[in-house]
Write a protein that holds these residues in place. Structure first.
Motif, mmCIF file in Angstrom:
data_model
loop_
_atom_site.group_PDB
_atom_site.id
_atom_site.type_symbol
_atom_site.label_atom_id
_atom_site.label_comp_id
_atom_site.label_asym_id
_atom_site.label_seq_id
_atom_site.Cartn_x
_atom_site.Cartn_y
_atom_site.Cartn_z
ATOM 1 N N PHE A 154 0.827 -1.204 0.000
ATOM 2 C CA PHE A 154 0.000 0.000 0.000
ATOM 3 C C PHE A 154 0.866 1.261 0.000
ATOM 4 C CE2 PHE A 154 -2.580 3.316 2.019
ATOM 5 C CZ PHE A 154 -3.726 3.252 1.240
ATOM 6 N N PHE A 155 1.971 1.215 0.747
ATOM 7 C CA PHE A 155 2.857 2.384 0.857
ATOM 8 C C PHE A 155 4.136 2.203 0.042
ATOM 9 C CE2 PHE A 155 0.437 2.404 4.885
ATOM 10 C CZ PHE A 155 -0.115 3.676 4.822
ATOM 11 N N ARG A 156 4.103 1.322 -0.964
ATOM 12 C CA ARG A 156 5.327 0.927 -1.662
ATOM 13 C C ARG A 156 6.081 2.102 -2.284
ATOM 14 N NH1 ARG A 156 0.944 -0.226 -4.593
ATOM 15 N NH2 ARG A 156 0.871 0.357 -6.811
ATOM 16 N N GLN A 157 5.364 3.005 -2.954
ATOM 17 C CA GLN A 157 6.050 4.094 -3.630
ATOM 18 C C GLN A 157 6.676 5.052 -2.626
ATOM 19 O OE1 GLN A 157 6.338 3.797 -6.965
ATOM 20 N NE2 GLN A 157 7.863 5.415 -6.777
ATOM 21 N N GLY A 158 5.971 5.312 -1.530
ATOM 22 C CA GLY A 158 6.533 6.170 -0.489
ATOM 23 C C GLY A 158 7.753 5.543 0.161
ATOM 24 N N ILE A 159 7.718 4.211 0.356
ATOM 25 C CA ILE A 159 8.863 3.513 0.952
ATOM 26 C C ILE A 159 10.069 3.580 0.026
ATOM 27 C CG2 ILE A 159 9.718 1.245 1.662
ATOM 28 C CD1 ILE A 159 6.881 0.613 2.637
ATOM 29 N N VAL A 160 9.845 3.355 -1.273
ATOM 30 C CA VAL A 160 10.941 3.435 -2.243
ATOM 31 C C VAL A 160 11.525 4.845 -2.264
ATOM 32 C CG1 VAL A 160 11.508 3.349 -4.704
ATOM 33 C CG2 VAL A 160 10.089 1.563 -3.694
ATOM 34 N N THR A 161 10.668 5.852 -2.251
ATOM 35 C CA THR A 161 11.131 7.241 -2.248
ATOM 36 C C THR A 161 11.937 7.546 -0.996
ATOM 37 O OG1 THR A 161 9.178 7.895 -3.529
ATOM 38 C CG2 THR A 161 10.398 9.652 -2.412
ATOM 39 N N ALA A 162 11.462 7.060 0.156
ATOM 40 C CA ALA A 162 12.165 7.304 1.418
ATOM 41 C C ALA A 162 13.542 6.642 1.425
ATOM 42 C CB ALA A 162 11.327 6.786 2.588
ATOM 43 N N ILE A 163 13.616 5.402 0.929
ATOM 44 C CA ILE A 163 14.907 4.698 0.872
ATOM 45 C C ILE A 163 15.859 5.426 -0.073
ATOM 46 C CG2 ILE A 163 16.052 2.552 0.203
ATOM 47 C CD1 ILE A 163 13.542 1.061 1.091
ATOM 48 N N GLN A 164 15.345 5.896 -1.200
ATOM 49 C CA GLN A 164 16.176 6.653 -2.137
ATOM 50 C C GLN A 164 16.701 7.929 -1.492
ATOM 51 O OE1 GLN A 164 14.351 5.424 -6.528
ATOM 52 N NE2 GLN A 164 13.587 7.249 -5.513
ATOM 53 N N TYR A 165 15.848 8.581 -0.701
ATOM 54 C CA TYR A 165 16.248 9.835 -0.051
ATOM 55 C C TYR A 165 17.335 9.584 0.989
ATOM 56 C CZ TYR A 165 15.929 14.097 2.748
ATOM 57 O OH TYR A 165 16.221 15.249 3.429
ATOM 58 N N VAL A 166 17.176 8.502 1.760
ATOM 59 C CA VAL A 166 18.139 8.204 2.819
ATOM 60 C C VAL A 166 19.476 7.741 2.252
ATOM 61 C CG1 VAL A 166 18.627 6.669 4.773
ATOM 62 C CG2 VAL A 166 16.362 7.697 4.527
ATOM 63 N N THR A 167 19.435 6.856 1.250
ATOM 64 C CA THR A 167 20.668 6.276 0.702
ATOM 65 C C THR A 167 21.297 7.126 -0.391
ATOM 66 O OG1 THR A 167 19.431 4.979 -0.946
ATOM 67 C CG2 THR A 167 19.828 3.962 1.220
#
Length: 416
Positions: free
Chosen positions: A345-358
């Motif tokens: 459900f939150f997949r795109q937000g999770i991918v965006t967050a991981i991209q932002y952190v890494t």
């Protein structure tokens, strides 16, 4: 498996940590978490793989149809009669003329390779892949002879072009002159910018009325192909079999399976491979249940012997320990399903967050084809994953359960 009152009481007691049993409880908790993560991983990966295939199929087939009737040498002269034959074929639901040609486009000194598509204006406006995907401008401004085109969002970005500006399309073939072949250049006004969600399309497609495409490519009244859709995309070969001999001297039929065979075959192989690998992860997680039950049986050997002397049957002990293991596995399975659906459900937000952190781009559209992480969950697949987790959990309980049921109270209590 039906348990009587005392069996339920004993099973419940063994599920809760007793004095000096904290380590056993910790291992059981780890078992539950491991099963949950394995099930969640399976659901997430399989849903993403299904979504990836479905999105690609919808978008690729939406723009290219289920098949094309392609003229020899890229030209179909007697296309109106061929179109009648195509539409008269049982099972064909739609058919429309099409011109598709790789060319060059330039804007403000920038040059990009493009794929020019000439379509009937009515087909452009009703195309399901293009419908509602305009992010700027209006597709309704496209008219034969209007000198207007629609381009993909990535192409507009690469060229630095906006709606209302001029785009020059270069046809390298051009016309033959006494001084050699002169490329043909025509400027068009950009009337719309669209984004269908497939990177290769958004960075290359230029759509125009078919009459303008014929003029640009010096095709007179010829076209390149006829695009068609059928009642069943998976049965396209059978549906079009009667059409092939009618047009054999004018054109050939190429279906979507042939046009994208390598891509969809790779996806199918990867899907099976991922399912097998992640099933092994669930199997490894279930081994934790096996180890925790073995430790529980060893810790409760004296209690088991006392239960036997009080009249507990081997079958009762077998049911108790199988129930304990199944409850751990089932709880892990349920937690995994919940975790998997929350992630999806939150997949795109999770991918965006991981991209932002890494600081890494995990989802590069130029590699992944699609601009966003897709997902499509198959209920039967989820049911199969849940059944697999419960089956593995059940199998893991058999050895310790039989070991507990086979406890000899005489040997255990001899020196008590």
């Amino acid at each position: 498996m039906i348990l009587n009152r005392y069996e339920r009481m004993v099973a419940r007691r063994y599920l809760l940590p007793g004095k000096g049993e904290g380590f056993i409880f910790l291992v059981a908790t780890i078992s539950l978490v491991a099963v949950a993560l394995g099930v969640a991983a399976l659901i997430i990966v399989m849903s993403v793989m299904n979504g990836f295939r479905a999105e690609l199929f919808d978008k690729i087939v939406g723009l290219n149809g289920h098949a094309v009737v392609q003229g020899y040498n890229g030209r179909l002269a007697d296309w109106r009669n061929v179109l009648k034959d195509v539409k008269a074929t049982p099972g064909v639901t739609e058919a429309s003329p099409l011109i598709e040609q790789p060319l060059l486009a330039t804007h403000n000194g920038r040059v990009e390779a493009i794929l020019t598509r000439g379509m009937l204006v009515s087909d452009i406006l009703e195309n399901p892949t293009l419908k509602g995907k305009t992010i700027d401008g209006d597709l309704r401004l496209l008219r034969p002879g209007s000198g207007r085109v629609a381009i993909g969002s990535r192409l507009a970005q690469n060229l630095g072009a906006r709606v209302g500006q001029q785009l020059t399309i270069i046809n390298p073939q051009g016309r033959a002159t006494p001084f050699g072949n002169v490329p043909r250049e025509i400027s068009y006004e950009i009337s719309a910018i669209f984004e269908v969600g497939v990177y290769d399309y958004d960075k290359a497609f230029v759509i125009m009325p078919i009459e303008d495409a014929q003029l640009l490519m010096l095709m007179d009244d010829e076209i390149g192909m006829i695009e068609l859709t059928t009642e069943d995309a998976d049965d396209v070969n059978r549906i079009l079999a009667p059409l092939a001999p009618k047009i054999a001297d004018k054109a050939l039929i190429v279906d979507w399976k042939s046009m994208n065979a390598s891509l969809f075959e790779a996806l199918a192989i990867e899907r099976v491979a991922m399912f097998v690998v992640l099933s092994i992860i669930v199997l490894v997680a279930v081994f934790n249940i096996l180890s925790s039950l073995i430790m529980l049986v060893r810790a409760k050997t004296r209690d088991i012997a006392i239960l036997r002397t009080m009249g507990a049957s081997r079958q009762s002990l077998l049911k108790i320990f199988v129930t304990v293991g199944l409850l751990i596995g089932t709880a892990g399975m349920v937690a995994g399903v919940i975790l998997g659906f929350v992630f999806l459900f939150f997949r795109q937000g999770i991918v965006t967050a991981i991209q932002y952190v890494t600081g890494l781009e995990l989802w590069d559209p130029s590699i992944r084809f699609l601009t966003e992480l897709p997902s499509r969950t198959d209920p039967f697949e989820v049911l199969a994953i849940c059944s697999l987790a419960v089956l593995f959990s059940f199998l893991a309980t058999l050895y310790p359960a039989f070991k507990a049921a086979g406890t000899d109270p005489v040997q255990v209590l001899r020196y008590e």
